[in-house]
Scaffold this motif. Structure first.
Motif, PDB file in Angstrom:
ATOM      1  N   LYS A  22       1.764   3.604   9.832  1.00 31.19           N
ATOM      2  CA  LYS A  22       1.176   2.653   8.893  1.00 31.19           C
ATOM      3  C   LYS A  22       0.017   3.350   8.192  1.00 31.19           C
ATOM      4  O   LYS A  22      -0.843   3.939   8.842  1.00 31.19           O
ATOM      5  CB  LYS A  22       0.668   1.419   9.630  1.00 31.19           C
ATOM      6  CG  LYS A  22      -0.007   0.423   8.724  1.00 31.19           C
ATOM      7  CD  LYS A  22      -0.525  -0.764   9.497  1.00 31.19           C
ATOM      8  CE  LYS A  22      -1.231  -1.723   8.553  1.00 31.19           C
ATOM      9  NZ  LYS A  22      -1.815  -2.850   9.249  1.00 31.19           N
ATOM     10  N   TRP A  23       0.010   3.271   6.863  1.00 27.24           N
ATOM     11  CA  TRP A  23      -1.083   3.861   6.084  1.00 27.24           C
ATOM     12  C   TRP A  23      -2.142   2.799   5.801  1.00 27.24           C
ATOM     13  O   TRP A  23      -1.811   1.699   5.378  1.00 27.24           O
ATOM     14  CB  TRP A  23      -0.567   4.442   4.770  1.00 27.24           C
ATOM     15  CG  TRP A  23       0.088   5.767   4.980  1.00 27.24           C
ATOM     16  CD1 TRP A  23       1.420   5.997   5.161  1.00 27.24           C
ATOM     17  CD2 TRP A  23      -0.563   7.027   5.068  1.00 27.24           C
ATOM     18  NE1 TRP A  23       1.637   7.335   5.353  1.00 27.24           N
ATOM     19  CE2 TRP A  23       0.443   7.994   5.293  1.00 27.24           C
ATOM     20  CE3 TRP A  23      -1.892   7.447   4.978  1.00 27.24           C
ATOM     21  CZ2 TRP A  23       0.153   9.344   5.435  1.00 27.24           C
ATOM     22  CZ3 TRP A  23      -2.173   8.788   5.116  1.00 27.24           C
ATOM     23  CH2 TRP A  23      -1.172   9.729   5.339  1.00 27.24           C
ATOM     24  N   ILE A  24      -3.391   3.153   6.045  1.00 21.50           N
ATOM     25  CA  ILE A  24      -4.524   2.278   5.735  1.00 21.50           C
ATOM     26  C   ILE A  24      -5.348   2.989   4.680  1.00 21.50           C
ATOM     27  O   ILE A  24      -5.687   4.162   4.840  1.00 21.50           O
ATOM     28  CB  ILE A  24      -5.368   2.002   6.995  1.00 21.50           C
ATOM     29  CG1 ILE A  24      -4.500   1.276   8.030  1.00 21.50           C
ATOM     30  CG2 ILE A  24      -6.613   1.190   6.649  1.00 21.50           C
ATOM     31  CD1 ILE A  24      -5.156   1.105   9.375  1.00 21.50           C
ATOM     32  N   LYS A  25      -5.640   2.306   3.600  1.00 19.33           N
ATOM     33  CA  LYS A  25      -6.400   2.934   2.520  1.00 19.33           C
ATOM     34  C   LYS A  25      -7.397   1.954   1.937  1.00 19.33           C
ATOM     35  O   LYS A  25      -7.316   0.754   2.168  1.00 19.33           O
ATOM     36  CB  LYS A  25      -5.476   3.472   1.439  1.00 19.33           C
ATOM     37  CG  LYS A  25      -4.495   2.481   0.897  1.00 19.33           C
ATOM     38  CD  LYS A  25      -3.499   3.173  -0.003  1.00 19.33           C
ATOM     39  CE  LYS A  25      -2.318   2.269  -0.243  1.00 19.33           C
ATOM     40  NZ  LYS A  25      -1.269   2.932  -0.965  1.00 19.33           N
ATOM     41  N   ALA A  82     -12.495  -0.038   7.446  1.00 19.81           N
ATOM     42  CA  ALA A  82     -11.193  -0.579   7.822  1.00 19.81           C
ATOM     43  C   ALA A  82     -11.334  -1.417   9.081  1.00 19.81           C
ATOM     44  O   ALA A  82     -12.150  -1.103   9.946  1.00 19.81           O
ATOM     45  CB  ALA A  82     -10.197   0.547   8.053  1.00 19.81           C
ATOM     46  N   ILE A 112      -9.349  -2.407  12.325  1.00 18.67           N
ATOM     47  CA  ILE A 112      -8.215  -1.996  13.139  1.00 18.67           C
ATOM     48  C   ILE A 112      -7.883  -3.145  14.089  1.00 18.67           C
ATOM     49  O   ILE A 112      -8.741  -3.595  14.849  1.00 18.67           O
ATOM     50  CB  ILE A 112      -8.539  -0.703  13.918  1.00 18.67           C
ATOM     51  CG1 ILE A 112      -8.955   0.411  12.952  1.00 18.67           C
ATOM     52  CG2 ILE A 112      -7.370  -0.288  14.798  1.00 18.67           C
ATOM     53  CD1 ILE A 112      -7.894   0.820  11.958  1.00 18.67           C
TER      54      ILE A 112
END
Length: 169
Positions: free
Chosen positions: A19-22, A46, A48
């Motif tokens: 999963k990409w978090i940006k 971010a 989490i």
């Protein structure tokens, strides 16, 4: 003893999905973010949802006209009081070479940093600058963290760089 065949169902083994978090926000056309002071840090926030590890970090760069810039990636856990606690002791360093066009630096940590549940910040800190020039990043309309070494604390700012990181789910 007699031979006999036992039929078992097929087993499929596959890794968890990445999963990409940006950083969120809209790209500000023609806008750029300049980092030009040693010890200066800027990064993304971010949330989490469950503990995980970081697989990769991607940093888009508009241009680097220095001969090279050495940066450190820092990962912090943030408390409600905005206190930042570093999450790992093994530094992640990257040297950004001179470039003339947009590029993305991909960092794959050798020791995958463990990330606990909660709010974290991933920042980029300038350590060494070689030559004259500038280092520019695309800028987005999203909140992020900023810290100058003389302040020794983070402040929220109303814009962000487009840093992204991947985690295993």
């Amino acid at each position: 003893m007699k031979d006999s065949a036992i039929h078992i169902p097929e087993v499929s083994v596959s890794p968890n999905k990445i999963k990409w978090i940006k950083s969120k926000g809209i790209r500000i056309p023609g806008g750029s973010l300049k980092i030009d002071s040693l010890g200066e840090e800027i990064g993304i926030l971010a949330n989490i949802k469950s503990a995980t590890v970081i697989e990769q970090i991607k940093i888009p760069i508009l241009t680097c006209t220095y001969d090279s810039v050495k940066v450190r990636i820092n990962i912090y856990q943030l408390s409600r009081e905005s206190n930042a606690t570093p999450l790992f002791t093994t530094p992640i360093y990257k040297t950004i070479p001179r470039n003339q066009a947009t590029t993305t630096i991909t960092i794959t940590p050798t020791d995958r940093p463990f990330i606990p549940q909660g709010q974290i910040a991933i920042t980029l800190e300038m350590l060494e600058i070689h030559g004259n020039g500038e280092l520019l990043f695309p800028v987005y309309s999203a909140h992020s963290l900023y810290k100058k070494i003389v302040l020794d604390r983070f402040e929220k700012i109303p814009f962000s760089m487009k840093l992204a990181f991947s985690i295993r789910r």
